[in-house]
Write an enzyme that holds these catalytic residues in place. Sequence first.
Site, PDB file in Angstrom:
ATOM      1  N   THR A  94       0.853  -1.184   0.000  1.00  0.00           N
ATOM      2  CA  THR A  94       0.000   0.000   0.000  1.00  0.00           C
ATOM      3  C   THR A  94       0.888   1.232   0.000  1.00  0.00           C
ATOM      4  O   THR A  94       1.936   1.258   0.636  1.00  0.00           O
ATOM      5  CB  THR A  94      -0.932   0.037   1.233  1.00  0.00           C
ATOM      6  N   ASP A  95       0.449   2.257  -0.719  1.00  0.00           N
ATOM      7  CA  ASP A  95       1.219   3.485  -0.816  1.00  0.00           C
ATOM      8  C   ASP A  95       1.099   4.296   0.478  1.00  0.00           C
ATOM      9  O   ASP A  95       0.290   4.004   1.354  1.00  0.00           O
ATOM     10  CB  ASP A  95       0.721   4.333  -1.992  1.00  0.00           C
ATOM     11  N   LYS A  96       1.878   5.335   0.556  1.00  0.00           N
ATOM     12  CA  LYS A  96       1.847   6.237   1.706  1.00  0.00           C
ATOM     13  C   LYS A  96       0.431   6.762   1.930  1.00  0.00           C
ATOM     14  O   LYS A  96      -0.224   7.232   1.011  1.00  0.00           O
ATOM     15  CB  LYS A  96       2.796   7.413   1.465  1.00  0.00           C
TER      16      LYS A  96
END
Length: 362
Positions: A94-96
């Site tokens: 998952t991205d930031k």
Amino acid sequence: MNSLDDLLNCVEVLDKSENEDEDDSKVYPWKRAKKVACMVSFSGKNYHGMQRNPGDDINTIEDELMVALSKSGAIDPEWEKVPQKAFFKRASRTDKGVSAARMVISLKMLPDRNLVADINTFLPADIRMQGMVRATRNFNCQTHADGRTYLYLLPTFAFCPTQDVAETWRCGPGIIGQVNSVLQHFVGSHYFHNYTSGKLPMEPASRRFIQEFEAGEPFEREGVEWSVIRVRGQSFMLHQIRKMVGLMIAIVRGDTSMQALEDSWGKDRIDIPMAPGLGLMLDMIHYERYNKRYWEEDGMHDNLDWAEHHEQVEKFKEKFIFSDIIKTEVEDMSMMKWLREVLPMHTFMPRSFENQKENIPE
């Protein structure tokens, strides 16, 4: 006397050896570690994504999990800094800032379900281990997954077909139907090279299969109307979901036509807007084939649908994820700013790809 002393010394050595073996067993309990699957909920607001990154100043979900697993005694403390020794895997990156309701991790740890409560005492409130079950010896939560479902929560004024966007706008009859009509064009197998970075037309790695894509009925919170978009696919590339949502919004609003979507499957580069990241979250990792083989047919392993934890996951989702997305959107107006400042910059005009890979500017 010498013979007797020698005999006593031998007995003492044997007793000491046996005691050392017993002590070793007590001191190193992780010989009993087994492969397990754990389901984790987290709000990504305060973290730089799921995957651990080099550098002590970059806080990630994995960092917090490994510390809690170590402090609780679930894993050998030496494994905290070297997760490979625990065969640690995550089902999805998952991205930031992106949250997850049901992230799955697999690793070797002590297979005691009572440890879940202990692990949670060492986790911050915005990360919870919801459940843990024994898995097969070769289980890999990433490669055994059949699909992933993501949700995108957005204010419905994003569908407003005029330039005078206002928070007071509400969906009229047929608007959600129009949204879903556009989303259905993404369903199936397509080349999504225009929805990520560094992919060329018809590149095999850019081919993805979308199984479901649908917007839910509107509801009102904090004086704003909202809709939850649900998308399920086998896997997704970087920015793919946000770009699909961005193009859908542009089409529904009238900023471009369905032709732009059809052109995006071709050999030209299409200027596709990327919707804000605030509303995106991972909802579920699917394991139908694993469940059928190891739960339904042999009955020797647990089901990985996490149904028994549904209520506690939904409570966490409401308290830490949806409520934060809504609060942040109302305060920061990220979607409103995107509609007014970013979306008008996109032309949707097709142009040729270069002969070599390069990052596509967002």
